[in-house]
Enzyme design. Structure first.
Site, mmCIF file in Angstrom:
data_model
loop_
_atom_site.group_PDB
_atom_site.id
_atom_site.type_symbol
_atom_site.label_atom_id
_atom_site.label_comp_id
_atom_site.label_asym_id
_atom_site.label_seq_id
_atom_site.Cartn_x
_atom_site.Cartn_y
_atom_site.Cartn_z
ATOM 1 C CB SER A 224 -27.425 19.557 15.254
ATOM 2 O OG SER A 224 -27.525 19.177 13.905
ATOM 3 C CB THR B 70 -34.236 35.148 3.485
ATOM 4 O OG1 THR B 70 -34.174 36.490 3.006
ATOM 5 C CG2 THR B 70 -35.678 34.688 3.557
ATOM 6 C CB CYS C 66 -19.003 14.718 11.667
ATOM 7 S SG CYS C 66 -20.444 15.163 12.615
HETATM 8 N N1 PLP Z 1 -21.501 18.485 17.895
HETATM 9 C C1 PLP Z 1 -21.673 17.157 17.981
HETATM 10 C C2 PLP Z 1 -21.478 16.476 19.300
HETATM 11 C C3 PLP Z 1 -22.014 16.421 16.837
HETATM 12 O O1 PLP Z 1 -22.185 15.107 16.943
HETATM 13 C C4 PLP Z 1 -22.170 17.105 15.601
HETATM 14 C C5 PLP Z 1 -22.458 16.346 14.358
HETATM 15 O O2 PLP Z 1 -22.081 15.221 14.228
HETATM 16 C C6 PLP Z 1 -22.011 18.497 15.572
HETATM 17 C C7 PLP Z 1 -21.662 19.143 16.731
HETATM 18 C C8 PLP Z 1 -22.187 19.284 14.294
HETATM 19 O O3 PLP Z 1 -23.556 19.389 13.968
HETATM 20 P P1 PLP Z 1 -24.053 19.920 12.548
HETATM 21 O O4 PLP Z 1 -24.037 18.742 11.642
HETATM 22 O O5 PLP Z 1 -25.448 20.424 12.766
HETATM 23 O O6 PLP Z 1 -23.150 21.012 12.128
#
Ligand code: PLP
Length: 390
Positions: free
Chosen positions: A201, A241, A329
């Protein structure tokens, strides 16, 4: 010091790395569509291909195996599908995920819910390899995909991806690794991990939010069907795109991470260790999750029993300190941590879990200030609690 903030939430997202903003702004001014053959189109295409090389260099994989997506969540959804072919095999009957994976993985991607199994973590937060072996051997005729993260976003605990991948691949399976928290912080290449695919990411390493990549490390690995069908961009696996500016910013962030990784990982470890030393001195009863396991250099997840995380979080925010409780998240949402639950942490203690994650902008003074604020806030909350209700 009004307005002075101390940001200790790098696992949630990182501020832009040097050079990213300028590169993004310049890319926004590129007028062409990267699929167009004229000069303007070719310039946009060239910007994307430079970024692809930069991301590939960070990972140590060929650029042609990097597929840009809107983020790690989309990359996971693309990769976690029964419709894959690798080596001489085709099709995965089931998906095994480690306990405590990010929700974009634990939700099972494009597998039917009934085909998804969870492999437990031990109390240190590390996948139980004998449980994995048992799960694999329980159904030898059903080839498995294992989804295992390299580093946990909440605790920083590192998973033995290589050992797990050897186990899965010896039984004809395939491995996808969430390297979102690790690739910019640990000096290792995709091939060291032994996974067939990994994903990243941009915003975790100082790139823009809304960009990510799936890297097909195993040269034979093919994803059967795209998530989005349309113009056939990104090897036909991600139509639409391209978000040229975000991809360009991702590339610059990846190049910066690669250049800094060696020195930064050592510096972050010193900061994290200083934080934990101070924490233990202030609160001898503190629980530091995953402390006995190998961890990312920048992450400390801890709990002060009896002091709920949300109360501390809000009080610390008012003191100018930004950190996190539970999963990054899900910051802002109060729910108990799946990761800690999978580690067998008692719910009462899990509700007190906070996470400090340091990064490139963190200085020694920030650690001292954060510890000072934590001591003040914890003291104030404890005193308030001891007062009889009015
Ligand atoms: N995987 C892990 C370990 C993460 O910490 C996160 C985001 O907090 C993600 C996946 C998801 O990433 P993205 O925000 O790019 O969808």
């Amino acid at each position: 010091m009004p307005g002075h903030r101390i940001y200790l939430d790098y696992n949630a997202t990182a501020p832009l790395a040097p050079g990213v903003r300028d590169a993004v702004c310049a890319a926004l001014d590129l007028p062409g569509n990267p699929s167009s053959v004229h000069r303007e189109g070719r310039a946009a295409r060239a910007a994307i291909e430079t970024a692809r090389q930069q991301v590939a260099a960070l990972v140590g994989a060929p650029a042609r195996r990097v597929i840009f997506t809107s983020g790690a969540t989309e990359a996971a959804a693309l990769a976690l599908t029964p419709d894959v072919a690798w080596d001489n095999a085709r099709g995965c009957a089931r998906l095994l995920v480690a306990g405590g994976e990010h929700p974009c993985v634990s939700n099972g991607g494009r597998f039917d819910g009934s085909a998804v199994g969870t492999v437990r973590l031990d109390p240190d937060g590390v996948i139980d390899l004998s449980a994995l072996e048992r799960a694999l051997d329980a159904e030898p005729g059903r080839p498995a995909m294992l989804a295992l993260q390299r580093a946990n976003n909440e605790t920083g605990v590192l998973q033995p991806v290589r050992a797990a991948a050897d186990m899965v691949r010896a039984r004809g399976g395939v491995v996808v690794c969430d390297a979102v928290q690790s690739m910019h912080r640990i000096e290792e290449a995709a091939t060291d991990l032994g996974a067939d695919a990994l994903f990243l990411s941009a915003h975790k390493m100082g790139g823009p939010k809304g960009a990510g990549a799936l890297v097909l490390v195993n040269p034979t690995l093919e994803i059967g069907a795209p998530l989005l069908r349309g113009g056939g961009q990104e090897l036909g696996l991600r139509a639409g795109t391209e978000n040229v500016a975000a991809i360009v910013g991702f590339g610059v962030a990846a190049a910066h991470a690669l250049a800094m990784r060696h020195a930064e990982s050592r510096r972050l470890l010193q900061l994290r260790d200083a934080f934990e030393k101070g924490l233990r001195a202030l609160f001898p009863q503190v629980t530091i999750f995953g402390a006995r396991a190998p961890r990312l250099p920048n992450t400390s997840a801890f709990a002060l029993a009896g002091l709920p995380a949300e109360t501390l979080l809000i009080a610390l925010d008012l003191e100018g300190i930004a950190l996190s409780s539970g999963s990054a998240c899900s910051s802002g949402k109060v729910r108990s941590s799946q990761v800690l639950e999978n580690m067998g942490v008692a719910p009462d203690l899990a509700r007190c879990a906070l996470r400090v994650s340091v990064g490139p902008g963190t200085r020694e003074d920030d650690i001292d200030d954060a510890l000072g604020a934590l001591a003040r806030v914890a003291q104030a909350i404890s005193v308030r609690r001891m007062q009889p209700a009015a």
